[in-house]
Design a protein around this motif. Structure first.
Motif, PDB file in Angstrom:
ATOM      1  N   CYS A   1      -4.026  -0.674   1.927  1.00 14.14           N
ATOM      2  CA  CYS A   1      -3.711  -2.087   2.168  1.00 14.14           C
ATOM      3  C   CYS A   1      -4.222  -2.944   1.020  1.00 14.14           C
ATOM      4  O   CYS A   1      -5.219  -2.614   0.384  1.00 14.14           O
ATOM      5  CB  CYS A   1      -4.373  -2.554   3.455  1.00 14.14           C
ATOM      6  SG  CYS A   1      -4.010  -1.530   4.885  1.00 14.14           S
TER       7      CYS A   1
ATOM      8  N   THR B   1      -2.379   5.167  11.415  1.00 15.92           N
ATOM      9  CA  THR B   1      -1.779   5.571  10.150  1.00 15.92           C
ATOM     10  C   THR B   1      -2.752   5.202   9.038  1.00 15.92           C
ATOM     11  O   THR B   1      -3.691   4.428   9.256  1.00 15.92           O
ATOM     12  CB  THR B   1      -0.414   4.883   9.926  1.00 15.92           C
ATOM     13  OG1 THR B   1      -0.603   3.466   9.936  1.00 15.92           O
ATOM     14  CG2 THR B   1       0.594   5.281  11.001  1.00 15.92           C
ATOM     15  N   ARG B   2      -2.565   5.734   7.836  1.00 14.53           N
ATOM     16  CA  ARG B   2      -3.545   5.536   6.759  1.00 14.53           C
ATOM     17  C   ARG B   2      -2.897   5.088   5.455  1.00 14.53           C
ATOM     18  O   ARG B   2      -3.026   5.729   4.429  1.00 14.53           O
ATOM     19  CB  ARG B   2      -4.324   6.830   6.516  1.00 14.53           C
ATOM     20  CG  ARG B   2      -5.128   7.288   7.688  1.00 14.53           C
ATOM     21  CD  ARG B   2      -6.342   6.422   7.836  1.00 14.53           C
ATOM     22  NE  ARG B   2      -7.153   6.909   8.943  1.00 14.53           N
ATOM     23  CZ  ARG B   2      -8.045   6.186   9.550  1.00 14.53           C
ATOM     24  NH1 ARG B   2      -8.261   4.951   9.181  1.00 14.53           N
ATOM     25  NH2 ARG B   2      -8.734   6.673  10.536  1.00 14.53           N
ATOM     26  N   MET B   3      -2.204   3.957   5.479  1.00 20.27           N
ATOM     27  CA  MET B   3      -1.647   3.399   4.248  1.00 20.27           C
ATOM     28  C   MET B   3      -2.730   2.585   3.544  1.00 20.27           C
ATOM     29  O   MET B   3      -3.638   2.064   4.187  1.00 20.27           O
ATOM     30  CB  MET B   3      -0.457   2.490   4.552  1.00 20.27           C
ATOM     31  CG  MET B   3       0.734   3.222   5.151  1.00 20.27           C
ATOM     32  SD  MET B   3       2.229   2.210   5.303  1.00 20.27           S
ATOM     33  CE  MET B   3       1.664   0.651   5.897  1.00 20.27           C
TER      34      MET B   3
ATOM     35  N   CYS C   1      -1.513  -3.963   8.558  1.00 21.35           N
ATOM     36  CA  CYS C   1      -1.121  -3.014   7.510  1.00 21.35           C
ATOM     37  C   CYS C   1      -0.755  -1.664   8.132  1.00 21.35           C
ATOM     38  O   CYS C   1       0.342  -1.194   7.952  1.00 21.35           O
ATOM     39  CB  CYS C   1      -2.262  -2.854   6.510  1.00 21.35           C
ATOM     40  SG  CYS C   1      -1.920  -1.669   5.194  1.00 21.35           S
ATOM     41  N   ASN C   2      -1.667  -1.078   8.868  1.00 24.15           N
ATOM     42  CA  ASN C   2      -1.450   0.221   9.503  1.00 24.15           C
ATOM     43  C   ASN C   2      -1.135   0.063  10.980  1.00 24.15           C
ATOM     44  O   ASN C   2      -1.465  -0.957  11.594  1.00 24.15           O
ATOM     45  CB  ASN C   2      -2.694   1.098   9.328  1.00 24.15           C
ATOM     46  CG  ASN C   2      -2.799   1.647   7.931  1.00 24.15           C
ATOM     47  OD1 ASN C   2      -2.018   2.491   7.534  1.00 24.15           O
ATOM     48  ND2 ASN C   2      -3.763   1.138   7.159  1.00 24.15           N
TER      49      ASN C   2
END
Length: 136
Positions: free
Chosen positions: A95, A91-93, A68-69
């Motif tokens: 999920c 990164t901090r998306m 994801c990140n």
């Protein structure tokens, strides 16, 4: 005469142990790409963690995806273990649930060294990474 044979066999076994130990340390990680084997995850169409190692003067630079990140760190290799320098940049998306679980397990596992297991790399949680062959 029997004692000489025992000594000879012991020396040969000792030397063969040294040879196999040397070959274990010769895994070249420079500019290698790795992907997590799906053997541990029976989830269709899920992107699993993968990473690229680039050799630097200080050791290695590792970059990849948790599924994801994206993550980035420096790393060191002693021939048996790949250790990532903490903390790892990421990164901090947000999920989805299955990806979030895999990402959390992966990030917890890389806090410990990644162990060489033959021609694969194994996380402490048992997940296996296989090398992507270089294009000729």
């Amino acid at each position: 005469m029997k004692n000489l044979r025992v000594i000879y066999v012991a020396i040969l076994l000792g030397l063969s142990g040294c040879v196999s130990h040397q070959s274990e340390g010769n895994m070249n990680l420079a500019n290698s790409r790795w992907y997590m084997s799906a053997d541990d995850y029976q989830i269709a169409d899920i992107k699993l963690p993968a990473f690229h190692l680039e050799e630097t003067q200080q050791g290695y630079k590792i970059s990849g995806s948790t599924g994801c990140n994206n993550f980035f760190a420096s790393a060191s290799w002693d021939g048996k273990q790949l250790s990532l320098t903490q903390p790892i940049a990421m990164t901090r998306m947000i999920c989805a649930a299955p990806l979030n679980k895999i990402e959390m397990e992966f990030m917890q596992a890389v806090e410990q060294p990644i162990i060489r297991d033959g021609e694969t790399l194994r996380l402490t949680n048992g997940a296996v990474f296989k090398r992507i062959p270089n294009k000729s």
